[in-house]
Design a protein around this motif. Structure first.
Motif, PDB file in Angstrom:
ATOM      1  N   VAL A 135       0.839  -1.202   0.000  1.00 25.04           N
ATOM      2  CA  VAL A 135       0.000   0.000   0.000  1.00 25.04           C
ATOM      3  C   VAL A 135       0.874   1.252   0.000  1.00 25.04           C
ATOM      4  O   VAL A 135       0.609   2.221  -0.714  1.00 25.04           O
ATOM      5  CB  VAL A 135      -0.966  -0.006   1.194  1.00 25.04           C
ATOM      6  N   GLY A 136       1.935   1.227   0.800  1.00 23.85           N
ATOM      7  CA  GLY A 136       2.832   2.376   0.856  1.00 23.85           C
ATOM      8  C   GLY A 136       3.480   2.669  -0.484  1.00 23.85           C
ATOM      9  O   GLY A 136       3.585   3.832  -0.897  1.00 23.85           O
ATOM     10  N   ALA A 137       3.915   1.626  -1.187  1.00 23.90           N
ATOM     11  CA  ALA A 137       4.533   1.819  -2.498  1.00 23.90           C
ATOM     12  C   ALA A 137       3.531   2.372  -3.507  1.00 23.90           C
ATOM     13  O   ALA A 137       3.857   3.261  -4.308  1.00 23.90           O
ATOM     14  CB  ALA A 137       5.111   0.497  -2.998  1.00 23.90           C
ATOM     15  N   LEU A 138       2.314   1.877  -3.476  1.00 23.67           N
ATOM     16  CA  LEU A 138       1.279   2.396  -4.370  1.00 23.67           C
ATOM     17  C   LEU A 138       1.017   3.874  -4.093  1.00 23.67           C
ATOM     18  O   LEU A 138       0.891   4.687  -5.026  1.00 23.67           O
ATOM     19  CB  LEU A 138      -0.013   1.589  -4.194  1.00 23.67           C
ATOM     20  N   ARG A 139       0.959   4.227  -2.817  1.00 24.04           N
ATOM     21  CA  ARG A 139       0.745   5.636  -2.465  1.00 24.04           C
ATOM     22  C   ARG A 139       1.931   6.502  -2.902  1.00 24.04           C
ATOM     23  O   ARG A 139       1.752   7.649  -3.325  1.00 24.04           O
ATOM     24  CB  ARG A 139       0.497   5.775  -0.967  1.00 24.04           C
ATOM     25  N   ASP A 140       3.131   5.948  -2.789  1.00 20.29           N
ATOM     26  CA  ASP A 140       4.309   6.700  -3.235  1.00 20.29           C
ATOM     27  C   ASP A 140       4.212   7.039  -4.717  1.00 20.29           C
ATOM     28  O   ASP A 140       4.591   8.142  -5.135  1.00 20.29           O
ATOM     29  CB  ASP A 140       5.588   5.882  -2.986  1.00 20.29           C
ATOM     30  N   VAL A 141       3.715   6.096  -5.510  1.00 25.88           N
ATOM     31  CA  VAL A 141       3.682   6.307  -6.956  1.00 25.88           C
ATOM     32  C   VAL A 141       2.530   7.224  -7.365  1.00 25.88           C
ATOM     33  O   VAL A 141       2.721   8.152  -8.163  1.00 25.88           O
ATOM     34  CB  VAL A 141       3.594   4.959  -7.702  1.00 25.88           C
ATOM     35  N   VAL A 142       1.322   6.985  -6.838  1.00 28.67           N
ATOM     36  CA  VAL A 142       0.185   7.814  -7.272  1.00 28.67           C
ATOM     37  C   VAL A 142       0.209   9.186  -6.601  1.00 28.67           C
ATOM     38  O   VAL A 142      -0.403  10.139  -7.110  1.00 28.67           O
ATOM     39  CB  VAL A 142      -1.176   7.109  -7.034  1.00 28.67           C
ATOM     40  N   GLY A 143       0.888   9.301  -5.472  1.00 32.25           N
ATOM     41  CA  GLY A 143       1.053  10.583  -4.812  1.00 32.25           C
ATOM     42  C   GLY A 143      -0.212  11.101  -4.147  1.00 32.25           C
ATOM     43  O   GLY A 143      -1.248  10.429  -4.096  1.00 32.25           O
ATOM     44  N   SER A 144      -0.137  12.315  -3.655  1.00 32.93           N
ATOM     45  CA  SER A 144      -1.247  12.897  -2.898  1.00 32.93           C
ATOM     46  C   SER A 144      -2.466  13.173  -3.769  1.00 32.93           C
ATOM     47  O   SER A 144      -3.578  13.309  -3.268  1.00 32.93           O
ATOM     48  CB  SER A 144      -0.793  14.186  -2.214  1.00 32.93           C
ATOM     49  N   ARG A 145      -2.275  13.279  -5.088  1.00 32.35           N
ATOM     50  CA  ARG A 145      -3.401  13.510  -6.000  1.00 32.35           C
ATOM     51  C   ARG A 145      -4.041  12.212  -6.471  1.00 32.35           C
ATOM     52  O   ARG A 145      -5.092  12.240  -7.124  1.00 32.35           O
ATOM     53  CB  ARG A 145      -2.945  14.326  -7.212  1.00 32.35           C
ATOM     54  N   GLY A 146      -3.435  11.089  -6.158  1.00 32.36           N
ATOM     55  CA  GLY A 146      -3.944   9.803  -6.618  1.00 32.36           C
ATOM     56  C   GLY A 146      -4.874   9.158  -5.608  1.00 32.36           C
ATOM     57  O   GLY A 146      -4.886   9.505  -4.423  1.00 32.36           O
ATOM     58  N   THR A 147      -5.643   8.198  -6.077  1.00 33.58           N
ATOM     59  CA  THR A 147      -6.600   7.486  -5.229  1.00 33.58           C
ATOM     60  C   THR A 147      -6.465   5.985  -5.462  1.00 33.58           C
ATOM     61  O   THR A 147      -6.385   5.539  -6.610  1.00 33.58           O
ATOM     62  CB  THR A 147      -8.044   7.929  -5.543  1.00 33.58           C
ATOM     63  N   LEU A 148      -6.447   5.231  -4.368  1.00 35.81           N
ATOM     64  CA  LEU A 148      -6.391   3.770  -4.421  1.00 35.81           C
ATOM     65  C   LEU A 148      -7.769   3.202  -4.115  1.00 35.81           C
ATOM     66  O   LEU A 148      -8.486   3.721  -3.257  1.00 35.81           O
ATOM     67  CB  LEU A 148      -5.382   3.239  -3.395  1.00 35.81           C
ATOM     68  N   MET A 149      -8.114   2.117  -4.785  1.00 30.91           N
ATOM     69  CA  MET A 149      -9.424   1.485  -4.595  1.00 30.91           C
ATOM     70  C   MET A 149      -9.261  -0.026  -4.567  1.00 30.91           C
ATOM     71  O   MET A 149      -8.432  -0.586  -5.293  1.00 30.91           O
ATOM     72  CB  MET A 149     -10.360   1.913  -5.729  1.00 30.91           C
ATOM     73  N   VAL A 150     -10.048  -0.685  -3.713  1.00 33.25           N
ATOM     74  CA  VAL A 150     -10.041  -2.150  -3.637  1.00 33.25           C
ATOM     75  C   VAL A 150     -11.473  -2.659  -3.536  1.00 33.25           C
ATOM     76  O   VAL A 150     -12.382  -1.932  -3.123  1.00 33.25           O
ATOM     77  CB  VAL A 150      -9.254  -2.674  -2.413  1.00 33.25           C
ATOM     78  N   THR A 151     -11.663  -3.914  -3.897  1.00 30.86           N
ATOM     79  CA  THR A 151     -12.922  -4.590  -3.624  1.00 30.86           C
ATOM     80  C   THR A 151     -12.806  -5.282  -2.275  1.00 30.86           C
ATOM     81  O   THR A 151     -11.802  -5.943  -1.995  1.00 30.86           O
ATOM     82  CB  THR A 151     -13.274  -5.594  -4.739  1.00 30.86           C
ATOM     83  N   CYS A 152     -13.812  -5.100  -1.430  1.00 34.62           N
ATOM     84  CA  CYS A 152     -13.753  -5.632  -0.066  1.00 34.62           C
ATOM     85  C   CYS A 152     -14.728  -6.792   0.159  1.00 34.62           C
ATOM     86  O   CYS A 152     -14.364  -7.847   0.631  1.00 34.62           O
ATOM     87  CB  CYS A 152     -14.081  -4.528   0.950  1.00 34.62           C
TER      88      CYS A 152
END
Length: 289
Positions: free
Chosen positions: A54-71
């Motif tokens: 999760v940390g690596a994904l956030r590093d790449v998409v940055g503060s303007r990016g959004t992560l999404m998952v199916t729960c």
């Protein structure tokens, strides 16, 4: 697989910075809105596990990016519980906990990453008990709010909004048949024989526990009978995804030790709808059109 075997397969520890480099090389960018599916063990020995990913994904998409998952919901009742003996049903109706977006566990079948994202402050989870999604980032509420109770894979679902926002789908060591976005294509496709389910779940409405009836495509046993159009034993979503890649839709790369794929969400939906309608006798639409 033990730690030594994982280390050997990935050529040493897969660290946060290594993951970020590999993800960027695959094509993930700052500002992306990305739904991700992860096969953690396929990546190799990930130093720190899910939080590192999760940390690596956030590093790449940055503060303007959004992560999404199916729960999903690990304690959702089976669709057929209303066929159980009356005494069993009565006990469940009296005491089965309601789905609570803030506390209910993600479906364990979706791996460890959804729960890892749910633990982070500011993650937003959708209200639907059986088809819940979660997102973290500036577009999280636009994706998650007011998830339709009925047709939760269809128009105005988080999946539809992902495509409308120009989002992407990342299969990070996850198999091609895990492409959940194709359920949205199933919901939209105009083809005969579409299968639906109606079921009940306990939910919170204005903070109060109650029961609600839902209607959706049958995402568990299949919205369509694909047996006549895919090889025996093959998973339909895997077949569709492989044909997408063969048509030049999507990118392949290696992240850690894992073969990974990155797709534009709108491309997946267009191709999926066209494939279903063409193969199953609906509208004659060319793939990708």
């Amino acid at each position: 697989m033990d730690e030594r075997a994982l280390l050997e397969r990935s050529g040493g520890p897969v660290t946060r910075s290594r993951l970020a480099r590999d993800l960027a090389a695959l094509g993930l960018r700052a500002g992306d809105v990305v739904m991700f599916h992860t096969g953690l063990s396929a990546i190799g020995y990930v130093a720190g596990g899910p939080q590192t990913v999760v940390g690596a994904l956030r590093d790449v998409v940055g503060s303007r990016g959004t992560l999404m998952v199916t729960c999903g919901w690990n304690d959702a009742l089976p669709y057929d519980f209303t066929e159980w003996p009356r005494a069993w049903q009565d006990a469940l109706r009296a005491e089965h906990p309601a789905y609570d977006p803030a506390t209910s566990e993600a479906d364990h079948n979706n791996g460890r990453l959804p729960q890892a994202l749910l633990r982070l402050p500011d993650t937003v989870r959708s209200r639907h008990p059986d088809v819940s999604f979660a997102a973290l980032g500036p577009d999280a509420r636009a994706l998650m709010d007011e998830h339709p109770w009925d047709d939760p894979h269809g128009p105005d679902s988080p999946l539809a909004r992902l495509a409308a926002l120009g989002g992407r789908v990342l299969l990070l060591g996850a198999p091609l048949d895990s492409l959940t976005l194709l359920h949205h294509a199933e919901a939209l496709a105009d083809a005969p024989g579409k299968r639906f389910v109606t079921y009940e779940q306990p939910v919170l409405v204005d903070g109060e526990r109650g029961w609600r009836r839902f209607t959706d495509i049958d995402s568990e046993d299949g919205a369509f009978d694909y047996s006549g159009v895919v090889p025996e034993g093959a998973r339909p979503f895997g077949v569709i995804a492989r044909e997408m890649l063969a048509a030049g839709i999507g990118r392949r790369g290696t992240v850690g030790a894992a073969e990974s794929h990155l797709f534009e969400a709108a491309d997946v939906v267009r191709f999926g709808v066209a494939w279903i309608e063409r193969k199953l006798g609906g509208k004659a639409v060319a793939p990708g059109g």
